[in-house]
Scaffold this motif. Structure first.
Motif, PDB file in Angstrom:
ATOM      1  N   ILE A  41       0.831  -1.211   0.000  1.00 55.68           N
ATOM      2  CA  ILE A  41       0.000   0.000   0.000  1.00 55.68           C
ATOM      3  C   ILE A  41       0.864   1.258   0.000  1.00 55.68           C
ATOM      4  CG2 ILE A  41      -1.922  -1.162   1.139  1.00 55.68           C
ATOM      5  CD1 ILE A  41      -1.287   0.751   3.560  1.00 55.68           C
ATOM      6  N   TYR A  70      -6.240   4.666 -13.754  1.00 56.04           N
ATOM      7  CA  TYR A  70      -7.509   5.258 -13.304  1.00 56.04           C
ATOM      8  C   TYR A  70      -8.571   5.132 -14.384  1.00 56.04           C
ATOM      9  CZ  TYR A  70     -10.585   9.018 -11.573  1.00 56.04           C
ATOM     10  OH  TYR A  70     -11.647   9.764 -11.135  1.00 56.04           O
ATOM     11  N   SER A  94      -9.142   0.479  -5.784  1.00 52.36           N
ATOM     12  CA  SER A  94      -8.195   0.046  -4.746  1.00 52.36           C
ATOM     13  C   SER A  94      -7.948  -1.452  -4.822  1.00 52.36           C
ATOM     14  CB  SER A  94      -8.638   0.428  -3.330  1.00 52.36           C
ATOM     15  OG  SER A  94      -9.893   0.981  -3.289  1.00 52.36           O
ATOM     16  N   PHE A  98      -4.290  -2.746  -5.449  1.00 51.84           N
ATOM     17  CA  PHE A  98      -3.711  -3.567  -4.381  1.00 51.84           C
ATOM     18  C   PHE A  98      -3.237  -4.902  -4.944  1.00 51.84           C
ATOM     19  CE2 PHE A  98      -3.832  -6.502  -0.813  1.00 51.84           C
ATOM     20  CZ  PHE A  98      -3.199  -5.769   0.174  1.00 51.84           C
TER      21      PHE A  98
ATOM     22  N   VAL B  50      -7.096  -6.217   6.574  1.00 48.22           N
ATOM     23  CA  VAL B  50      -8.178  -5.248   6.790  1.00 48.22           C
ATOM     24  C   VAL B  50      -7.593  -3.873   7.102  1.00 48.22           C
ATOM     25  CG1 VAL B  50     -10.055  -4.611   8.339  1.00 48.22           C
ATOM     26  CG2 VAL B  50      -9.898  -6.945   7.476  1.00 48.22           C
ATOM     27  N   THR B  52      -4.457  -2.662   6.378  1.00 43.80           N
ATOM     28  CA  THR B  52      -3.734  -2.041   5.262  1.00 43.80           C
ATOM     29  C   THR B  52      -4.673  -1.702   4.118  1.00 43.80           C
ATOM     30  OG1 THR B  52      -3.179  -4.254   4.485  1.00 43.80           O
ATOM     31  CG2 THR B  52      -1.496  -3.101   5.728  1.00 43.80           C
ATOM     32  N   PHE B  53      -5.565  -2.657   3.766  1.00 43.46           N
ATOM     33  CA  PHE B  53      -6.456  -2.376   2.638  1.00 43.46           C
ATOM     34  C   PHE B  53      -7.424  -1.247   2.973  1.00 43.46           C
ATOM     35  CE2 PHE B  53     -10.083  -3.029  -0.181  1.00 43.46           C
ATOM     36  CZ  PHE B  53      -9.434  -3.031  -1.394  1.00 43.46           C
ATOM     37  N   LEU B  55      -6.839   1.305   4.978  1.00 42.98           N
ATOM     38  CA  LEU B  55      -6.094   2.568   4.847  1.00 42.98           C
ATOM     39  C   LEU B  55      -5.902   2.929   3.379  1.00 42.98           C
ATOM     40  CD1 LEU B  55      -3.325   2.195   7.579  1.00 42.98           C
ATOM     41  CD2 LEU B  55      -5.259   3.772   7.577  1.00 42.98           C
ATOM     42  N   PHE B  56      -5.553   1.902   2.603  1.00 41.47           N
ATOM     43  CA  PHE B  56      -5.318   2.106   1.171  1.00 41.47           C
ATOM     44  C   PHE B  56      -6.591   2.640   0.507  1.00 41.47           C
ATOM     45  CE2 PHE B  56      -4.681   0.152  -3.171  1.00 41.47           C
ATOM     46  CZ  PHE B  56      -3.669   0.994  -3.534  1.00 41.47           C
ATOM     47  N   TYR B  57      -7.721   1.987   0.839  1.00 40.85           N
ATOM     48  CA  TYR B  57      -9.004   2.400   0.265  1.00 40.85           C
ATOM     49  C   TYR B  57      -9.303   3.852   0.616  1.00 40.85           C
ATOM     50  CZ  TYR B  57     -14.082   2.591  -0.389  1.00 40.85           C
ATOM     51  OH  TYR B  57     -15.333   2.944  -0.759  1.00 40.85           O
ATOM     52  N   PHE B  59      -7.242   6.212   1.564  1.00 41.40           N
ATOM     53  CA  PHE B  59      -6.292   7.134   0.939  1.00 41.40           C
ATOM     54  C   PHE B  59      -6.652   7.368  -0.528  1.00 41.40           C
ATOM     55  CE2 PHE B  59      -2.234   8.055  -1.219  1.00 41.40           C
ATOM     56  CZ  PHE B  59      -1.896   9.207  -0.534  1.00 41.40           C
ATOM     57  N   LEU B  60      -6.940   6.275  -1.236  1.00 38.69           N
ATOM     58  CA  LEU B  60      -7.291   6.419  -2.650  1.00 38.69           C
ATOM     59  C   LEU B  60      -8.576   7.223  -2.805  1.00 38.69           C
ATOM     60  CD1 LEU B  60      -6.463   3.151  -4.593  1.00 38.69           C
ATOM     61  CD2 LEU B  60      -5.037   5.066  -3.980  1.00 38.69           C
ATOM     62  N   VAL B  64      -6.245  10.368  -3.645  1.00 37.70           N
ATOM     63  CA  VAL B  64      -5.713  10.104  -4.982  1.00 37.70           C
ATOM     64  C   VAL B  64      -6.789  10.254  -6.063  1.00 37.70           C
ATOM     65  CG1 VAL B  64      -4.786   8.307  -6.478  1.00 37.70           C
ATOM     66  CG2 VAL B  64      -3.842   8.643  -4.201  1.00 37.70           C
ATOM     67  N   MET B  65      -7.979   9.662  -5.802  1.00 38.35           N
ATOM     68  CA  MET B  65      -8.967   9.658  -6.887  1.00 38.35           C
ATOM     69  C   MET B  65      -9.561  11.033  -7.168  1.00 38.35           C
ATOM     70  SD  MET B  65     -10.550   5.898  -6.417  1.00 38.35           S
ATOM     71  CE  MET B  65     -11.409   6.027  -7.932  1.00 38.35           C
ATOM     72  N   ARG B  67      -7.982  13.715  -6.912  1.00 44.29           N
ATOM     73  CA  ARG B  67      -6.924  14.424  -7.621  1.00 44.29           C
ATOM     74  C   ARG B  67      -6.852  13.976  -9.078  1.00 44.29           C
ATOM     75  NH1 ARG B  67      -0.703  14.212  -5.694  1.00 44.29           N
ATOM     76  NH2 ARG B  67      -1.361  15.549  -3.996  1.00 44.29           N
ATOM     77  N   LEU B  68      -6.813  12.639  -9.281  1.00 50.03           N
ATOM     78  CA  LEU B  68      -6.740  12.116 -10.650  1.00 50.03           C
ATOM     79  C   LEU B  68      -7.959  12.534 -11.460  1.00 50.03           C
ATOM     80  CD1 LEU B  68      -5.305   8.519 -10.272  1.00 50.03           C
ATOM     81  CD2 LEU B  68      -4.587  10.201 -11.939  1.00 50.03           C
ATOM     82  N   GLY B  69      -9.146  12.402 -10.825  1.00 47.77           N
ATOM     83  CA  GLY B  69     -10.369  12.804 -11.515  1.00 47.77           C
ATOM     84  C   GLY B  69     -10.316  14.276 -11.879  1.00 47.77           C
ATOM     85  N   ILE B  71      -7.600  16.146 -12.351  1.00 48.38           N
ATOM     86  CA  ILE B  71      -6.639  16.372 -13.438  1.00 48.38           C
ATOM     87  C   ILE B  71      -7.295  16.072 -14.777  1.00 48.38           C
ATOM     88  CG2 ILE B  71      -4.527  15.498 -14.498  1.00 48.38           C
ATOM     89  CD1 ILE B  71      -3.462  14.972 -11.686  1.00 48.38           C
ATOM     90  N   ILE B  72      -7.989  14.916 -14.829  1.00 46.84           N
ATOM     91  CA  ILE B  72      -8.569  14.489 -16.115  1.00 46.84           C
ATOM     92  C   ILE B  72      -9.716  15.421 -16.510  1.00 46.84           C
ATOM     93  CG2 ILE B  72      -9.848  12.621 -17.211  1.00 46.84           C
ATOM     94  CD1 ILE B  72      -8.005  10.736 -15.546  1.00 46.84           C
TER      95      ILE B  72
END
Lengths: 253, 193
Positions: A41, A70, A94, A98, B50, B52-53, B55-57, B59-60, B64-65, B67-69, B71-72
């Motif tokens: 991650i 994306y 994700s 992942f 649970v 790590t995923f 946190l990852f979820y 954060f994205l 991240v999403m 931001r990416l959205g 930008i696009i």
């Protein structure tokens, strides 16, 4: 088994605690597996975060990769589940990132492959199916059960068809998790076996070293194949997730 | 090596079947389970997955999403905007070309008209000048004819006088003595008739 420990293809899947931890009688130690989950991650988040930090109008290479991932997942979800499905975009994205990053990290020698453990892939699959079931019932109530009753089936066949539909639905988390797990496991074992041949043959002197070229070539080819499999399985996992989510959104076939 | 992988395949179902009891029954035996089916490691893996995923979820989803959205979206907006701008500029250019061509046609028509007018005027002027010149010439011709006529008449009259003088001189020379002037004149008149 002890004799073969140097080239034991199973050794790479062993889990050993790094920080022992016990809560309520359960062993929840921070293990090498946990470490690589964290690495996964951190790498994935770090890459996505850093590559888009510039918010460039004309993307550089790294930003392009993030944008491609994306849009790739976004289009996949939109094609499978329609506009309504986009509310699950963060989940699918994700999951895809992942699994992909975990698979790719696993390709490095001495690195642990998180997705080569059935419990990890099964937990992810349960997360997907759990989302489908919870969202399906929350949105459609009992209408969600129409998922198991296809249209236009003659009455006398209905019990049989419903039984088949139920079994196929229940087997989804199993097939979803076993597919990913088995691919990663088998790939890494094969890679290790062929690399083991190289080591064992090289120990036999000049003839052995000459002979070890064949398994070495095989290991190289398999590495390329495993790279493909790493992408492919992440893609398959994400596509199936999209299709199952589509069932939650539109239960009547 | 084939032995160990074969062992793996044999051990897998056994471990899977034994899983529910594995946590309590198996540890005593030092029989190592096939790692992916070793239920002892399940709680730790599930918990950390649970964490790590999750946190990852988050954060994205949170960072991240969007931001990416963003930008696009910004890029797509920009592209649409630029296309609109280009279309507007093209329209303007087309309008300018049309206006230019219209002006050119008008100018051509004007030029033709002016040319026509100039040529007409020049023709008319030339015609006028010619007529005036002709009239003048006519007048001069008339004058010249009149003066010729008067000169002729005067000359004819003088011819009579000269003839009379000559006659009187001849008569004087031949006959001697002066002749009557009126007689000479009558004689000249009758001779010149």
């Amino acid at each position: 088994m002890a004799a073969a420990d140097k080239v034991d293809p199973i050794h790479q899947f062993q889990i050993h605690p790094i920080i022992p931890l016990h809560i309520g009688g359960y062993d929840v130690s921070f293990t090498n597996s946990s470490l690589f989950m964290v690495v996964t991650i951190v790498l994935a988040s770090g890459f996505l975060y850093m590559s888009t930090a510039g918010r460039a109008l004309i993307p550089g290479r790294l930003q392009s990769i993030s944008e491609m991932a994306y849009e790739f997942v976004g289009n996949m979800l939109r094609d499978a589940a329609g506009k309504q499905g986009m509310q699950f975009f963060p989940l699918v994205f994700s999951l895809f990132m992942f699994v992909l990053v975990a698979n790719l990290i696993g390709l490095f020698p001495y690195f642990f492959t998180v997705t080569s453990h059935i419990i990890v892939t099964f937990t992810l699959a349960i997360l997907v199916i759990g989302t489908v079931v919870v969202y399906g019932f929350a949105k459609h109530g009992l209408g969600f059960l129409k998922l198991f009753v296809p249209h236009g089936v003659p009455g006398y066949l209905l019990p049989l068809v419903v039984a088949i539909e139920v079994i196929s639905f229940v087997s989804r988390p199993v097939s979803l998790s076993v597919r990913l797990f088995a691919n990663m496991l088998a790939g890494h074992i094969t890679l290790k076996v062929f690399s083991g041949f190289v080591v064992s043959l090289s120990a036999l002197g000049a003839v052995g070293i000459a002979g070890s070229v064949l398994p070495l070539a095989m290991a190289v080819a398999l590495s390329a194949l495993e790279l493909l499999v790493a992408f492919l399985q992440a893609y398959v996992f994400a596509v199936l997730t999209c299709m199952y989510l589509n069932d939650a959104l539109h239960p009547s076939h | 090596m084939f032995v160990t992988s074969a062992y793996a395949q044999e051990a897998a179902p056994a471990a899977a079947e034994g899983d529910p009891h594995a946590g309590t029954a198996v540890p005593a035996a030092e029989h190592e389970a096939f790692p992916p089916f070793d239920a002892k490691t399940f709680p730790s893996q599930i918990l950390w997955l649970v964490i790590t995923f999750g946190l990852f979820y988050l954060f994205l989803k949170r960072v991240v999403m969007p931001r990416l959205g963003g930008i696009i979206d910004v890029r797509n907006d920009r592209i649409t905007q630029d296309l609109d701008h280009a279309a507007r500029l093209k329209g303007e250019a087309d309008a300018a070309v049309a206006a230019y061509e219209q002006e050119l046609a008008e100018a051509k028509a004007n030029a033709n008209k002016i040319g026509q007018q100039a040529s007409d005027a020049a023709k008319a002027e030339a015609e006028g000048a010619r007529k005036k010149l002709e009239a003048e010439l006519e007048k001069k011709l008339g004058e010249a004819e009149a003066s010729i006529a008067s000169i002729k008449a005067r000359a004819m009259k003088e011819v009579g006088t000269i003839a009379e003088d000559t006659t009187s001189a001849i008569v004087e020379a031949l006959v001697g003595g002066k002749a009557d002037k009126s007689e000479i004149a009558a004689a000249v008149k009758s001779a010149s008739r």
